[in-house]
Design an enzyme around this catalytic site. Structure first.
Site, PDB file in Angstrom:
ATOM      1  N   ASN A 294       0.823  -1.212   0.000  1.00 50.55           N
ATOM      2  CA  ASN A 294       0.000   0.000   0.000  1.00 50.55           C
ATOM      3  C   ASN A 294       0.856   1.261   0.000  1.00 50.55           C
ATOM      4  O   ASN A 294       0.583   2.221  -0.732  1.00 50.55           O
ATOM      5  CB  ASN A 294      -0.922   0.012   1.220  1.00 50.55           C
ATOM      6  CG  ASN A 294      -2.128  -0.888   1.046  1.00 50.55           C
ATOM      7  OD1 ASN A 294      -2.567  -1.158  -0.066  1.00 50.55           O
ATOM      8  ND2 ASN A 294      -2.669  -1.364   2.154  1.00 50.55           N
ATOM      9  N   GLU A 329      -5.626  -6.554   6.373  1.00 51.91           N
ATOM     10  CA  GLU A 329      -5.113  -7.714   5.639  1.00 51.91           C
ATOM     11  C   GLU A 329      -5.333  -9.005   6.412  1.00 51.91           C
ATOM     12  O   GLU A 329      -4.608  -9.989   6.225  1.00 51.91           O
ATOM     13  CB  GLU A 329      -3.621  -7.533   5.329  1.00 51.91           C
ATOM     14  CG  GLU A 329      -2.721  -7.416   6.549  1.00 51.91           C
ATOM     15  CD  GLU A 329      -2.534  -5.977   7.038  1.00 51.91           C
ATOM     16  OE1 GLU A 329      -1.498  -5.721   7.672  1.00 51.91           O
ATOM     17  OE2 GLU A 329      -3.412  -5.136   6.794  1.00 51.91           O
TER      18      GLU A 329
END
Length: 429
Positions: A294, A329
């Site tokens: 990210n 996640e």
């Protein structure tokens, strides 16, 4: 985990997304599309121009189909955002009516016009053009096959058995072609991925039956076709219910159960003493070093990685296992086993570890080529740490299971990541 820069996406025809398909899938898709084009063009060339009556009927069906699409745009967009709603369009009622009223090639042309309008208005944001063209080709071939059958048996005269066979033939050709490409793309695909969920198939049969009734109304008394519209509007309202239910319980990035829905379903599994299948434990998974993706390549790439991991989970677990995304996640799996027969905690622990190792290996094998700013990126080296909690013989509550699995997860992280740790949850008190 690492991210490699791939060749920048090329503009023009060579940059079309269709060329990213695996060679076997691309060859199958192009073959179906070429066959559809050749058969339609050949069929139109061999037939006389449509009569004024046929042109009028085709125009009426197109207008009705376009109007219905405009009314159902919101519903179609919602359904297309769902993972499983990928086989049926609500305009098949008008497509099938055109097959009964017109000849096969002429009906195929009507279907192409309506489906491309549907794509432009409702599906374009979520369905690439190459996928839509393949869907159009499958519908065209279904039209041609069904039209050939109706011509072979003579004027249908709306005999029930003729219409029933025509409905079955249309559904079989259309669904069969889609299933064939899915099978080529994913040899180990489960039946629901090949054929679509059962309620979508029931919806397709229902819309085809409405199409048969529409054709009868159009031939016997064109104004009576208006009587078909109220039931269709009722169907339109009804099909909004499932997307809303799924949207409320589904994680938007992965298509898995969201945290609230997973917790609710898991609680139900644990408290049902008479169920045929019981929970064997819980697995909590956390992607290793996911923050680096990210931070370096943006959340678009990160979201696609999450979706790919979710797909890997679906391929490893069974259809009745509970799979969800807790957030970030982190994912969670509750494998289920048969309730009868003697069991031991040791055996459950072994089975839970086997499932966890399969998931870990599947994620480690992922190689994802994803679009990103400045060109495509290939993500490799993904790993996942997994903590498991085995359900003790005397049972345990969900909170204890998750806490034990979370403790085991941190043990897996401390052990160097990309590993599995399993512990036994405390007995319910």
């Amino acid at each position: 985990m690492s991210v490699e820069a791939s060749e920048p996406q090329r503009p023009g025809v060579r940059g079309w997304a269709v060329w990213t398909l695996p060679p076997r899938v691309l060859a199958t898709v192009l073959f179906v599309e070429v066959v559809a084009v050749v058969l339609v063009v050949g069929g139109l060339a061999r037939r006389p121009p449509p009569s004024p009556e046929d042109l009028t009927a085709a125009a009426v069906l197109v207008l009705l189909g376009v109007a219905y699409t405009e009314l159902s745009v919101g519903v179609e967009r919602m359904r297309r955002r769902l993972v499983d709603a990928n086989h049926v369009d609500l305009n098949s009622v008008w497509t099938f009516a055109s097959i009964v009223v017109l000849t096969g090639p002429h009906a195929a042309v009507v279907a192409v016009v309506m489906l491309m309008h549907l794509w432009a208005r409702a599906w374009r944001p979520s369905v690439p053009l190459y996928r839509q063209l393949f869907s159009v080709a499958t519908v065209v071939l279904a039209c041609l096959a069904t039209g050939a059958f109706l011509e072979r048996v003579g004027p249908p005269e709306y005999r029930l058995w003729v219409l029933l066979v025509a409905i079955g033939l249309y559904a079989a050709v259309n669904t069969g072609l889609i299933a064939a490409v899915v099978r080529v793309s994913t040899p180990d695909a489960v039946p629901s991925a090949l054929l679509g969920p059962w309620d979508e198939n029931v919806l397709e049969i229902g819309m085809l039956c409405m199409g048969a009734l529409t054709a009868i109304a159009l031939v016997l008394n064109p104004w009576s076709v208006l009587l078909v519209l109220p039931p269709l509007f009722a169907v339109l309202r009804a099909v909004q219910v499932r997307p809303l239910e799924v949207a409320a319980s589904t994680d938007g990035k992965t298509g898995l159960l969201n945290a609230a829905a997973w917790l609710t379903e898991a609680e139900r599994v644990l408290v049902r003493p008479g169920a045929a299948e019981r929970a064997g434990g819980v697995l909590v998974l956390d992607l290793d070093h996911f923050k680096a993706v990210n931070d370096t390549y943006g959340h678009v790439v990160g979201d696609r990685v999450l979706a790919a991991v979710a797909d890997a989970l679906r391929r490893v677990v069974r259809a009745h296992d509970l799979v969800g995304r807790l957030g970030g996640e982190e994912f969670v799996v509750m494998p289920r086993r048969m309730a009868h027969g003697a069991r031991s905690v040791e055996l459950d622990a072994v089975e839970l570890e086997v499932v966890a190792e399969r998931i870990r290996a599947r994620v480690a094998d992922l190689r994802l080529t994803l679009p990103a700013a400045g060109g495509a990126r290939t993500v490799v080296g993904l790993t996942v740490s997994i903590g498991g909690a085995v359900l003790p013989a005397n049972g345990s509550d969900l909170a204890s299971l998750l806490q034990t699995a979370d403790t085991a997860l941190y043990a897996a992280k401390r052990a160097g990541r990309n590993t599995v740790r399993i512990e036994v949850a405390p007995v319910r008190r």
